[in-house]
Scaffold this active site. Structure first.
Site, short mmCIF file in Angstrom:
data_model
loop_
_atom_site.label_atom_id
_atom_site.label_comp_id
_atom_site.label_asym_id
_atom_site.label_seq_id
_atom_site.Cartn_x
_atom_site.Cartn_y
_atom_site.Cartn_z
N GLY A 1 21.83 7.26 4.42
CA GLY A 1 22.60 6.07 4.07
C GLY A 1 22.54 5.78 2.68
N GLY B 1 24.59 3.54 0.59
CA GLY B 1 25.47 2.39 0.12
C GLY B 1 24.41 1.76 -0.92
CE LYS C 1 18.46 -10.93 6.64
NZ LYS C 1 18.98 -10.09 6.58
CD GLU D 1 25.03 -4.73 9.94
OE1 GLU D 1 24.03 -3.65 9.93
OE2 GLU D 1 24.75 -5.47 9.19
O1 KPL Z 1 21.68 -10.76 5.51
C1 KPL Z 1 22.50 -11.54 5.09
C2 KPL Z 1 23.61 -10.80 5.07
O2 KPL Z 1 24.80 -11.19 4.60
O3 KPL Z 1 24.11 -9.92 5.93
C3 KPL Z 1 22.33 -12.97 4.33
C4 KPL Z 1 20.65 -13.16 4.33
C5 KPL Z 1 23.02 -13.84 5.18
C6 KPL Z 1 22.65 -12.93 2.93
O4 KPL Z 1 24.01 -13.07 2.55
#
Ligand code: KPL
Length: 302
Positions: free
Chosen positions: A7, A9, A180, A261
């Site tokens: 990957g 990116g 997270k 996601e």
């Molecule tokens: O992980 C993120 C995302 O955008 O996927 C955050 C922490 C919200 C930062 O934009």
């Protein structure tokens, strides 16, 4: 160390550049096979990086001592499963992505049942501008074992830290993954709902609170410590403030009609809640909302 980065990116290229600069032998692995990959990062540890890197070499993959996976969560299990027959049984697999649940998908398959699998959570900011990667913010990568066999790989934290600081090892990566996940359950779908940058969400404190309370209920049942409702809420608000100028990844995915996601963020939360007999109306509503947005695309792109 011989390394394959699956990957390529912005985050994948950041690791390719940082590890190559530390004299590791790094190849990229792309979905559409290519012999080379041009990696240009505007600023990595204070200096620009430009190099043509080897890509998609099977012999290299077989000899790899580390596989770093920087794909979207929904791409992970198919892409990793396709490489497993060629990977040495001792090669640790480090998964760096938003959301949770990919490791369960991997360990459900015969090939990966006893392989060392690690989770990485990264706070560096980077985006692609044409062929270049712009490293907008330094951050921290938390890594830790997702299964028993991965526990002996804590030395990787030091190797990775030399390349792209900071990297921290956690025996209990589960708690950090859940924190997270909580951040992503709030920020990602809400920025699509309100069509705004992360920082603008501070205008909707009640909505944030409701989502956060539901996430907390699940975390509590999961036995995720240390956290209190107030601590979790404070952590989410801090992240909103620190990433105030960002358009979240989900906002961008929906804007460019890409697969989001959501199944591994809110979807994962809802699956855990349902296992525990919990109902989460706010998160369920946001999940349906994002699915509806995806359903409205003219086409879907990866
Ligand atoms: O992980 C993120 C995302 O955008 O996927 C955050 C922490 C919200 C930062 O934009």
């Amino acid at each position: 160390m011989k390394i394959t980065v699956l990957g390529c990116g912005s985050i994948g290229k950041l690791w390719v550049a940082a590890l190559t600069r530390q004299s590791h032998e790094v190849q990229g692995w792309l979905r559409i096979p290519q012999p080379f990959l041009d990696v240009s990062v505007d600023n990595i540890n204070g200096e620009p990086f430009y190099q043509r890197i080897i890509a998609n070499q099977l012999e290299w993959l077989k000899q790899s001592e580390l596989l770093i996976v920087c794909l979207k969560s929904w791409q992970v299990s198919d892409a990793v499963n396709a490489l497993l027959p060629y990977l040495s049984a001792q090669c640790p697999i480090l998964l760096i992505h938003n959301g949770m649940g990919t490791a369960d998908e991997l360990t459900a398959t015969q090939h990966s049942i006893s392989r060392p699998i690690l989770q990485g959570i990264i706070t560096h900011g980077a985006y692609q501008q044409g062929q270049d990667v712009i490293h907008t913010a330094t951050g921290i990568t938390h890594i830790g074992p997702l299964n028993h066999t991965a526990q002996q790989y804590s030395y990787l934290a030091e190797t990775l830290h030399h390349a792209l600081p900071d990297v921290a090892w956690h025996n209990d990566i589960h708690t950090i993954s859940w924190l997270k996940l909580a951040v992503n359950c709030v920020i990602n779908p809400l920025t699509v709902y309100y069509q705004c940058r992360n920082g603008d969400l501070l205008r909707y404190p009640e909505h944030i609170q409701k989502i956060c309370d539901e996430v907390y209920l699940v975390m509590e049942r999961e036995g995720v410590v240390p956290t209190s409702q107030a601590h979790l809420h404070g952590y989410i608000i801090d992240t909103i403030e620190q990433t105030a100028n960002n358009y979240s990844s989900m906002y961008q995915d929906v804007k460019y009609q890409r697969h989001t996601e959501i199944d591994y963020i809110t979807g994962y939360l809802l699956r855990r809640a349902s296992e525990q007999g919990l109902v989460l109306p706010e998160n369920n509503h946001l999940f349906q909302f994002i699915k509806q947005q995806e359903g409205n695309y003219d086409h879907i792109s990866a």
